[in-house]
Design an enzyme around this catalytic site. Structure first.
Site, PDB file in Angstrom:
ATOM      1  N   LYS A   8       0.846  -1.197   0.000  1.00 55.44           N
ATOM      2  CA  LYS A   8       0.000   0.000   0.000  1.00 55.44           C
ATOM      3  C   LYS A   8       0.878   1.242   0.000  1.00 55.44           C
ATOM      4  O   LYS A   8       2.061   1.213   0.349  1.00 55.44           O
ATOM      5  CB  LYS A   8      -0.924   0.021   1.226  1.00 55.44           C
ATOM      6  CG  LYS A   8      -0.207   0.014   2.595  1.00 55.44           C
ATOM      7  CD  LYS A   8       0.244   1.359   3.094  1.00 55.44           C
ATOM      8  CE  LYS A   8       0.909   1.267   4.471  1.00 55.44           C
ATOM      9  NZ  LYS A   8       1.586   2.529   4.860  1.00 55.44           N
ATOM     10  N   ASP A 130      -1.448  -1.647  10.927  1.00 48.28           N
ATOM     11  CA  ASP A 130      -1.870  -1.578   9.525  1.00 48.28           C
ATOM     12  C   ASP A 130      -2.560  -2.855   9.045  1.00 48.28           C
ATOM     13  O   ASP A 130      -3.153  -2.863   7.965  1.00 48.28           O
ATOM     14  CB  ASP A 130      -0.663  -1.320   8.609  1.00 48.28           C
ATOM     15  CG  ASP A 130      -0.110   0.089   8.745  1.00 48.28           C
ATOM     16  OD1 ASP A 130      -0.779   0.931   9.377  1.00 48.28           O
ATOM     17  OD2 ASP A 130       0.983   0.345   8.226  1.00 48.28           O
TER      18      ASP A 130
END
Length: 279
Positions: A8, A130
């Site tokens: 990401k 995350d």
């Protein structure tokens, strides 16, 4: 059984305060990209985990996630897990968190779903802030410590040029440093979400919203980071931004030819680059 563990980038990352437990309260737009680690898993008599190429596994999220999985489910069989690492470590690209999430999903599938979805998400949160995002992927608003994830209007397909510097930053140290750094409230996260909700928008509108509080801090205190960023922008005439707490920098492009031209300009230097795209 195989599955990709995607990386990401943070299109925005704003520190908006402190939570009661002392952790930082963030507002961030996470964007999944096509760069990925490749994870392969099969049943085995013992838990056998190997990374290709070999990496330091003392704090491996794959070891942590698989260990918790077998402890909670009491499954007697174990697994052979192979992880081909393509995502640079300590980069801000979320490779470790993505590996953890993907490993949990694969183990649960391999052993016929002994854990419910909410249990897997809860385990993921204990491994890394995350991790919850990687159960969903796509484009998402991430808040709090990272456990509050909401999918938002997906970004249009863009090409992403990643630059991997020779230096890295400690996430723990960076969060400690930012406590003493004056941050201006920008609301860039909310602005970006508004742009994406329009459906029709220009890349320039997205670029005007890109923001990272750590990038702002590093530009004030780290000469190496500042010179690297300025050098990239000078050579490519393109604005680069930090992802996560670093150290990877990225630029966005509408088409692959523009991205390739920028990448070629950087090949004359010792700078390592990866060309990928949004998912």
């Amino acid at each position: 059984m195989k599955q990709n563990a995607y990386a990401k980038i943070n299109l925005t990352l704003e520190i908006v305060g402190k939570l009661p437990d002392g952790f930082h309260n963030i507002e961030s737009v996470f964007q999944e990209i096509s760069l990925c680690d490749e994870i392969e898993i099969e049943k085995n008599n013992t838990l056998d985990i190997k990374f290709i190429p070999i990496v330091d596994t003392r704090e491996s999220t794959v070891h942590a996630s698989s260990g918790i999985f077998f402890k909670k489910t009491r499954v007697r069989e174990r697994a052979k897990i192979r992880i081909k690492k393509n995502i640079p470590i300590k980069s801000g690209l979320g490779g470790g968190s993505s590996d953890a999430a993907t490993t949990l999903l694969l183990l649960n599938k391999l052993f016929m779903y002994p854990m419910k979805n909410n249990e897997i998400i809860n385990v993921g949160e204990t491994i890394g802030s995350d991790v919850p995002f990687f159960f969903l992927g796509g484009t998402a608003l991430v808040e709090g410590k990272g456990g509050k994830v909401r999918l938002i209007s997906p970004i249009k397909k863009l090409y992403v040029l990643l630059v991997i510097p020779s230096f890295s930053f400690s996430t723990k140290n960076s969060y400690s440093q930012i406590d003493g750094f004056k941050l201006d409230k920008t609301n860039n996260t909310k602005k970006l979400i508004s742009v994406l909700e329009k459906k029709k928008y220009d890349l320039s509108e997205i670029e005007n919203c890109l923001h990272n509080d750590f990038e702002k801090m590093y530009l004030s205190i780290d000469k190496n980071f500042t010179s690297t960023l300025r050098n990239l922008e000078q050579k490519t005439s393109k604005k680069f931004h930090l992802t996560g707490s670093g150290s990877v920098l990225f630029a966005l492009f509408n088409n692959i030819s523009e991205a390739q031209k920028a990448q070629i300009k950087l090949k004359t230097t010792s700078i390592k680059t990866i060309l990928t795209e949004t998912r």
